[in-house]
Scaffold this active site. Structure first.
Site, short mmCIF file in Angstrom:
data_model
loop_
_atom_site.label_atom_id
_atom_site.label_comp_id
_atom_site.label_asym_id
_atom_site.label_seq_id
_atom_site.Cartn_x
_atom_site.Cartn_y
_atom_site.Cartn_z
N LYS A 42 41.16 116.77 19.39
CA LYS A 42 41.25 117.99 18.90
C LYS A 42 40.99 118.25 17.32
O LYS A 42 40.78 119.12 16.85
CB LYS A 42 42.65 118.15 18.90
CG LYS A 42 43.43 118.64 20.37
CD LYS A 42 44.65 118.93 20.60
CE LYS A 42 45.19 119.38 21.91
NZ LYS A 42 46.35 119.89 22.18
N ASP A 73 47.23 126.64 21.20
CA ASP A 73 48.63 126.18 21.30
C ASP A 73 49.77 126.75 20.57
O ASP A 73 50.84 127.15 21.14
CB ASP A 73 48.66 124.73 20.71
CG ASP A 73 47.92 123.82 21.66
OD1 ASP A 73 48.00 123.84 23.04
OD2 ASP A 73 47.45 122.83 21.35
#
Length: 288
Positions: free
Chosen positions: A67, A104
């Protein structure tokens, strides 16, 4: 040429993303695929170079440990993903450019939107964990006007994370504490709850199958707290069961998982995810 997206990471076999996106593709009647792809840290740059040249590839979701590593390999990164310092969704433009997003944070907030639409005298969240998921959650809650108490094994790391992602403003001061602080009972007399919104969030893997249990004494939950556990396996964690038994409202981790996936689906396939049944059928698939 069938359009496709995929999820990358190492390991990747545990990812539920193919189930989610495959379900939506079928329900929406879209001719497309969603795959898993094991990508090592050493192979990340080559993977993106190959996919950049493939017009059938619409993008990918990014899981650990990539990420943060993908950031310098992208052409554009959204302001939110830049601030969080993590990308979980990459979208290929028609010219082959790669744009990074973080879904997210909005995915986490999705089930809280009805509460956030209301006015409160004060919003306070106790967030447990300082890992990658916590970064997105801290940023999201700070933007939603919460005073944060961030708990980690290393309070100094928690303090640094708050200073980076949720600098104090408007007289609100955030606090960093040790995770052990919440393990023992407290006799703290919480103030009048009227007009306040209290949130307790487990943003750590503690309580997940195969992980140590989360040591959290319910005396640290103010009356009326909303208890949110981002763990997805099991969906009903001991923390959520204990909170429900105490009469508190709960939010399970499938909410965040599905919420962030829905935003990625729209980016990949140009249409909203079909969620007319309130995700009932999808949740049944994920918990089967």
């Amino acid at each position: 040429m069938i359009p496709y997206a995929e999820v990358i990471g190492e390991p990747i076999a545990q990812s539920k993303s193919p189930v989610i996106h495959g379900h939506w593709l079928e329900r929406a009647g879209i001719e497309g695929e969603y795959r898993r792809c094991l990508v090592s840290a050493e192979g990340l740059a080559d993977y993106l170079a190959e996919r950049r040249a493939d017009p059938a590839w619409h993008g990918c979701n990014v899981t650990m440990p990539h990420k943060q590593a993908v950031l310098p390999l992208l052409d554009h990164v959204s302001p939110l993903a830049t601030r969080i310092g993590a990308v979980n969704t990459i979208v290929r433009g028609i010219d082959g450019t790669l744009a990074g997003h973080n879904t997210d944070a909005p995915g986490f907030l999705e089930p809280l939107r009805p509460l956030l639409a209301q006015s409160h005298l004060l919003r306070m969240a106790r967030v447990l964990g300082t890992g990658g998921a916590a970064r997105a959650i801290v940023a999201a809650l700070a933007d939603a006007g919460f005073v944060l108490v961030l708990a980690g094994r290393d309070p100094a790391k928690a303090r640094a994370l708050l200073d980076e992602l949720a600098p104090a403003s408007g007289g609100l001061e955030h606090h960093a504490v040790s995770l052990a602080h919440f393990a023992d009972p407290t006799d703290f007399a919480f103030d009048d709850r009227q007009g306040l919104l209290d949130l307790v969030v487990n943003a750590s893997p503690l309580g997940m199958a195969g992980q140590p249990p989360l040591a959290f004494d319910l005396s640290h939950m103010p009356p009326g707290s909303v208890v949110y556990d981002i763990v997805t396996h099991p969906a009903r964690t001991p923390l959520l069961d204990a909170a429900s038994a105490a009469g508190l409202p709960t939010v399970d981790g499938l909410n965040m998982l599905i919420g962030q996936a829905a935003k990625a689906f729209a980016l990949f396939f140009g249409t909203p995810a079909p969620r007319e049944d309130g995700d009932a059928e999808l949740r049944a698939l994920l918990t089967a």
